[in-house]
Enzyme design. Structure first.
Site, PDB file in Angstrom:
ATOM      1  N   ILE A 104       0.491  -0.980  -0.704  1.00 40.57           N
ATOM      2  CA  ILE A 104       0.161   0.101  -0.119  1.00 40.57           C
ATOM      3  C   ILE A 104       0.909   1.267   0.212  1.00 40.57           C
ATOM      4  O   ILE A 104       2.088   1.426   1.053  1.00 40.57           O
ATOM      5  CB  ILE A 104      -1.164   0.316   1.177  1.00 40.57           C
ATOM      6  N   CYS A 105       0.643   2.629  -0.774  1.00 37.74           N
ATOM      7  CA  CYS A 105       1.407   3.574  -1.238  1.00 37.74           C
ATOM      8  C   CYS A 105       3.128   3.626  -1.236  1.00 37.74           C
ATOM      9  O   CYS A 105       3.008   2.607  -2.057  1.00 37.74           O
ATOM     10  CB  CYS A 105       1.017   4.062   0.339  1.00 37.74           C
ATOM     11  N   THR A 106       3.826   3.585  -0.243  1.00 36.92           N
ATOM     12  CA  THR A 106       5.333   3.802  -0.381  1.00 36.92           C
ATOM     13  C   THR A 106       5.649   2.096   0.375  1.00 36.92           C
ATOM     14  O   THR A 106       7.280   2.395   0.496  1.00 36.92           O
ATOM     15  CB  THR A 106       5.477   5.109   0.694  1.00 36.92           C
ATOM     16  N   THR A 124       3.220   3.990  -6.977  1.00 32.00           N
ATOM     17  CA  THR A 124       3.281   3.978  -5.485  1.00 32.00           C
ATOM     18  C   THR A 124       2.449   5.303  -5.723  1.00 32.00           C
ATOM     19  O   THR A 124       1.911   6.086  -6.616  1.00 32.00           O
ATOM     20  CB  THR A 124       5.092   4.457  -5.181  1.00 32.00           C
TER      21      THR A 124
END
Length: 334
Positions: A104-106, A124
């Protein structure tokens, strides 16, 4: 129905919504007949301090996990500090025993540091997509996608895009009908309109090193409505068109025409954010007509200028007129 075991790998500084958002999607699916078991683990087995300051207890150390899907959360420190070795090692070990790996994300940076994204497509948070591409040139970074799947590894864009990805996983596991009911229950889109470029400020931080190129980009940024061509821009700073084109490619990774279009697009977005009409924004940004702006918005952002303005201009809901009120017994579509 077989239980699908999901574990969230967490660490100090992890962003709380990266875990709670996807977990709520899976928990909602369980109320509708799915069977996801949710566990939380850290590399050491110790509780972790989240981005909002609370402590999150965990069920076990990562080494003790036996799961079907591993979800790696993101956190701000993952792009400002070296990735902890115990985190990358935990991902490698658990991934070897899972059928599906998710970030998730970073959290994508953890997968990248673990060497699991080499030769794959990934995404990202838009703010860090360039950093990911520079740090890991062997990864095919898609800066606009809300989420990407490549060979059983799923990566998502910034924060709430993890919720979109979790819903997609529910659809893969249990079909569109159940996923649609989850979306309705959580009041979310089945498929969010557009990519994450509509949220980004893509040109911030792009400062050319070469004086001539900086003069050109400053001119375009200051007066986007001028008729900028590669020839006119080259003449403005006294270099050949070929040399200027090479500078754009080397330092900014783009062409003069694409840079001009991006500056105009960013300018139009800012004007729409400030309340200007689509036609006014098109003229002031250099697109000439509302139709040209509309085509560019749809091609680059996946949404029209009107929809973008409605989505980002204010948090206040428009007061419904007599014709837009819902009739009793009729639910608004998600």
């Amino acid at each position: 129905m077989t239980v699908h075991r999901v574990a969230f790998l967490v660490f100090d500084g992890m962003k709380m919504l990266d875990v709670s958002g996807p977990a709520e999607v899976l928990a909602e699916a369980n109320t509708l007949g799915a069977r996801y078991s949710l566990r939380y683990a850290s590399p050491s087995g110790e509780p972790v301090r989240t981005s909002i300051g609370t402590y999150l207890p965990v069920d076990s150390a990562a080494a003790d996990l036996a799961v079907d899907t591993l979800v790696v959360s993101g956190g701000d420190r993952l792009v400002t500090e070296p990735i902890p070795a115990d985190l990358t090692e935990a991902v490698r070990r658990v991934h070897a025993r899972t059928s599906r790996l998710v970030s998730i994300c970073t959290g994508t940076f953890v997968l990248a540091a673990a060497g699991l994204l080499s030769g794959r497509r990934a995404t990202t948070h838009w703010r860090h997509a360039r950093l990911l591409a520079r740090a890991h040139p062997d990864i095919h970074v898609d800066p606009d996608a809300l989420f990407v799947e490549d060979g059983g590894i799923f990566t998502s864009a910034g924060v709430t895009a993890g919720i979109d990805l979790a819903l997609s996983l529910v659809e893969r596991d249990h079909g569109a009908d159940l996923a649609r009911e989850v979306a309705r229950g959580l009041v979310m889109f089945m498929q969010r309109p557009g990519g994450q470029s509509q949220f980004s400020a893509s040109l911030k931080g792009s400062v050319p090193r070469t004086l001539a190129l900086r003069g050109v980009t400053d001119l375009i940024s200051a007066q986007p409505a001028l008729e900028h061509t590669a020839d006119s821009l080259a003449a403005f700073v006294g270099v050949s068109t070929r040399h200027l084109t090479r500078l754009f490619h080397t330092e900014l990774g783009t062409t003069p025409a694409k840079f001009v279009e991006q500056v105009r697009l960013d300018h139009a977005k800012a004007l729409l954010d400030s309340g200007r009409s689509v036609a006014e924004s098109a003229r002031a940004a250099g697109f000439g007509s509302a139709e040209t702006l509309r085509r560019t918005f749809v091609a680059r952002l996946g949404v029209s200028p009107g929809h973008y303005k409605a989505r980002f201009a204010t948090t206040r809901s428009a007061r419904p007129g007599p014709r837009s009120k819902e009739r009793p017994g009729h639910e608004a579509e998600v």
